[in-house]
Design a protein around this motif. Structure first.
Motif, PDB file in Angstrom:
ATOM      1  N   GLN A 158       0.813  -1.218   0.000  1.00  0.00           N
ATOM      2  CA  GLN A 158       0.000   0.000   0.000  1.00  0.00           C
ATOM      3  C   GLN A 158       0.848   1.271   0.000  1.00  0.00           C
ATOM      4  N   GLY A 159       1.923   1.224  -0.789  1.00  0.00           N
ATOM      5  CA  GLY A 159       2.754   2.401  -0.957  1.00  0.00           C
ATOM      6  C   GLY A 159       3.701   2.704   0.181  1.00  0.00           C
ATOM      7  N   LYS A 160       3.898   1.751   1.087  1.00  0.00           N
ATOM      8  CA  LYS A 160       4.773   1.981   2.239  1.00  0.00           C
ATOM      9  C   LYS A 160       5.751   0.816   2.418  1.00  0.00           C
ATOM     10  N   TYR A 161       6.989   1.155   2.800  1.00  0.00           N
ATOM     11  CA  TYR A 161       7.967   0.122   3.130  1.00  0.00           C
ATOM     12  C   TYR A 161       7.594  -0.505   4.460  1.00  0.00           C
ATOM     13  N   VAL A 162       7.462  -1.831   4.493  1.00  0.00           N
ATOM     14  CA  VAL A 162       7.057  -2.543   5.711  1.00  0.00           C
ATOM     15  C   VAL A 162       8.047  -3.655   6.058  1.00  0.00           C
ATOM     16  N   GLY A 163       9.202  -3.636   5.405  1.00  0.00           N
ATOM     17  CA  GLY A 163      10.195  -4.670   5.662  1.00  0.00           C
ATOM     18  C   GLY A 163      10.973  -4.423   6.940  1.00  0.00           C
ATOM     19  N   SER A 192       7.984   3.052  -6.035  1.00  0.00           N
ATOM     20  CA  SER A 192       8.529   4.316  -5.546  1.00  0.00           C
ATOM     21  C   SER A 192       8.946   4.181  -4.087  1.00  0.00           C
ATOM     22  N   ALA A 193       8.106   3.541  -3.279  1.00  0.00           N
ATOM     23  CA  ALA A 193       8.441   3.329  -1.874  1.00  0.00           C
ATOM     24  C   ALA A 193       9.672   2.444  -1.735  1.00  0.00           C
ATOM     25  N   LEU A 194       9.792   1.442  -2.605  1.00  0.00           N
ATOM     26  CA  LEU A 194      10.958   0.555  -2.576  1.00  0.00           C
ATOM     27  C   LEU A 194      12.224   1.320  -2.932  1.00  0.00           C
ATOM     28  N   LYS A 195      12.122   2.195  -3.928  1.00  0.00           N
ATOM     29  CA  LYS A 195      13.262   3.010  -4.349  1.00  0.00           C
ATOM     30  C   LYS A 195      13.719   3.921  -3.212  1.00  0.00           C
ATOM     31  N   THR A 196      12.765   4.556  -2.560  1.00  0.00           N
ATOM     32  CA  THR A 196      13.090   5.454  -1.452  1.00  0.00           C
ATOM     33  C   THR A 196      13.743   4.709  -0.302  1.00  0.00           C
ATOM     34  N   ALA A 197      13.233   3.521   0.003  1.00  0.00           N
ATOM     35  CA  ALA A 197      13.737   2.759   1.149  1.00  0.00           C
ATOM     36  C   ALA A 197      15.105   2.149   0.884  1.00  0.00           C
ATOM     37  N   LEU A 198      15.252   1.507  -0.267  1.00  0.00           N
ATOM     38  CA  LEU A 198      16.469   0.723  -0.530  1.00  0.00           C
ATOM     39  C   LEU A 198      17.524   1.482  -1.316  1.00  0.00           C
ATOM     40  N   GLY A 199      17.131   2.527  -2.027  1.00  0.00           N
ATOM     41  CA  GLY A 199      18.098   3.281  -2.814  1.00  0.00           C
ATOM     42  C   GLY A 199      18.696   2.500  -3.961  1.00  0.00           C
ATOM     43  N   ALA A 200      17.971   1.515  -4.473  1.00  0.00           N
ATOM     44  CA  ALA A 200      18.503   0.700  -5.567  1.00  0.00           C
ATOM     45  C   ALA A 200      18.741   1.541  -6.812  1.00  0.00           C
ATOM     46  N   ASP A 201      19.840   1.269  -7.495  1.00  0.00           N
ATOM     47  CA  ASP A 201      20.193   2.021  -8.699  1.00  0.00           C
ATOM     48  C   ASP A 201      19.474   1.509  -9.929  1.00  0.00           C
ATOM     49  N   ALA A 202      19.114   0.233  -9.936  1.00  0.00           N
ATOM     50  CA  ALA A 202      18.548  -0.364 -11.141  1.00  0.00           C
ATOM     51  C   ALA A 202      17.572  -1.471 -10.785  1.00  0.00           C
ATOM     52  N   ALA A 203      16.702  -1.773 -11.753  1.00  0.00           N
ATOM     53  CA  ALA A 203      15.766  -2.890 -11.636  1.00  0.00           C
ATOM     54  C   ALA A 203      16.024  -3.839 -12.790  1.00  0.00           C
ATOM     55  N   SER A 204      16.220  -5.102 -12.465  1.00  0.00           N
ATOM     56  CA  SER A 204      16.573  -6.105 -13.464  1.00  0.00           C
ATOM     57  C   SER A 204      15.390  -7.011 -13.731  1.00  0.00           C
ATOM     58  N   PHE A 205      15.061  -7.204 -15.016  1.00  0.00           N
ATOM     59  CA  PHE A 205      13.908  -8.023 -15.400  1.00  0.00           C
ATOM     60  C   PHE A 205      14.337  -9.472 -15.617  1.00  0.00           C
ATOM     61  N   ASP A 206      13.830 -10.358 -14.765  1.00  0.00           N
ATOM     62  CA  ASP A 206      14.064 -11.800 -14.906  1.00  0.00           C
ATOM     63  C   ASP A 206      12.726 -12.452 -15.227  1.00  0.00           C
ATOM     64  N   ASP A 207      12.182 -12.099 -16.388  1.00  0.00           N
ATOM     65  CA  ASP A 207      10.873 -12.596 -16.808  1.00  0.00           C
ATOM     66  C   ASP A 207      11.031 -13.993 -17.391  1.00  0.00           C
TER      67      ASP A 207
END
Length: 293
Positions: free
Chosen positions: A81-86, A142-157
């Motif tokens: 729901q748009g919030k980091y809960v980890g 967006s919440a994940l980006k803010t929390a973790l500061g990841a530089d990239a997202a990798s697609f493993d489809d």
């Protein structure tokens, strides 16, 4: 002359204090390590191990997307729901990866894997909500980006292979500040279409050269996708995988035959489980040595 010598010694000492074991001041090759549970629950000890390992990129494997848009790291709910809960300490632990002395320059999140419905769920969510700022995919990533500061997202489809879905997701994530990377093992036509449509938003391609992708040729994939791929190998276990010396040999050959500038290792978890075959740092050194890093 004496002052100059002292100055050189001071600089040398500074480098020793900044560079971790296995890192290089001049190398341009990229070495990537995939890891699962230990990257979430291993705490400061794991982060310190990664900082001194020689790897330039840490891949958080993997983010699953539930049907309601929740983001789950392996089996741990991390965004809802748009919030980091980890786990509360995880963001600051990941942030320490880039704090000197360290070899790590980049953190990525992997999305998807084999035998899951992640990209099917993403397709359904895009169909119902789109990818705008009010959509759950936008809010959660967006919440994940803010929390973790990841530089990239990798697609493993490995479960859908729908170009429109992946391109829509890639454009949304790029707008949030993620670089996009691809991690194929088959279906070159699908991955080529994504690369063509996303263009420069894709800055790396990781090619699986193990398991179902064992027979992949990096040179062929590089030609088809229009950029050098970074091949990956699995670490040694009692039943499969590569020793550090085998990794170095194969990466050296691919540098010659395909012009690779990076490579990745699968999987940190297995390296911890079977330490007698080689440590994470041993595998990083194998890649970095092969690439001349």
């Amino acid at each position: 002359m004496k002052k100059r010598l002292l100055g050189l010694l001071a600089i040398f000492g500074l480098l020793l204090g900044v560079l971790p074991v296995g890192a290089s001041a001049a190398g341009s090759g990229e070495s990537v390590i995939y890891g699962g549970g230990p990257f979430y629950s291993g705490g400061t000890a794991t982060m310190n191990s990664l900082r001194s390992s020689g790897y330039t990129t840490v891949m958080l494997w993997t983010i699953h997307v539930n049907s309601n848009g929740d983001l789950v790291y392996n089996d741990q709910l991390v965004v809802s729901q748009g919030k980091y809960v980890g786990r509360a300490a995880w963001p600051s632990e990941l942030a320490s990866l880039k704090q000197a002395p360290t070899s790590v320059k980049r953190i990525e999140i992997s999305i998807g894997s084999a035998d899951v419905n992640d990209f099917h769920n993403i397709k359904s969510l895009i169909a119902s909500q789109g990818t705008g700022t009010s959509s759950i995919l936008y809010k959660n990533f967006s919440a994940l980006k803010t929390a973790l500061g990841a530089d990239a997202a990798s697609f493993d489809d490995e479960d859908l292979y729908d170009v429109n879905t992946s391109v829509s997701l890639g454009n949304m994530l790029s707008g949030l500040g993620y670089k996009i990377t691809l991690c194929p093992y088959s279906n070159v036509t699908y991955w080529k279409s994504i690369k063509t449509q996303l263009g420069s938003k894709v800055d790396r391609v990781y090619l699986q050269v193990y398991s179902g992708g064992s027979w992949n040729d990096p040179a062929t994939w590089s030609k088809n996708l229009g950029m050098p791929v970074m091949p990956g190998l699995d670490s040694k276990t009692p039943t499969y995988g590569n020793t550090p010396s085998q990794v170095q040999s194969r990466m050296t050959n691919w540098k010659s035959s395909a012009g690779i500038t990076g490579g990745f290792m699968w999987l940190y978890d297995d390296m911890l489980k079977y330490p007698n075959y080689g440590s994470p740092a041993d595998y990083a050194k194998a890649i970095n040595t092969a690439l001349g890093s």
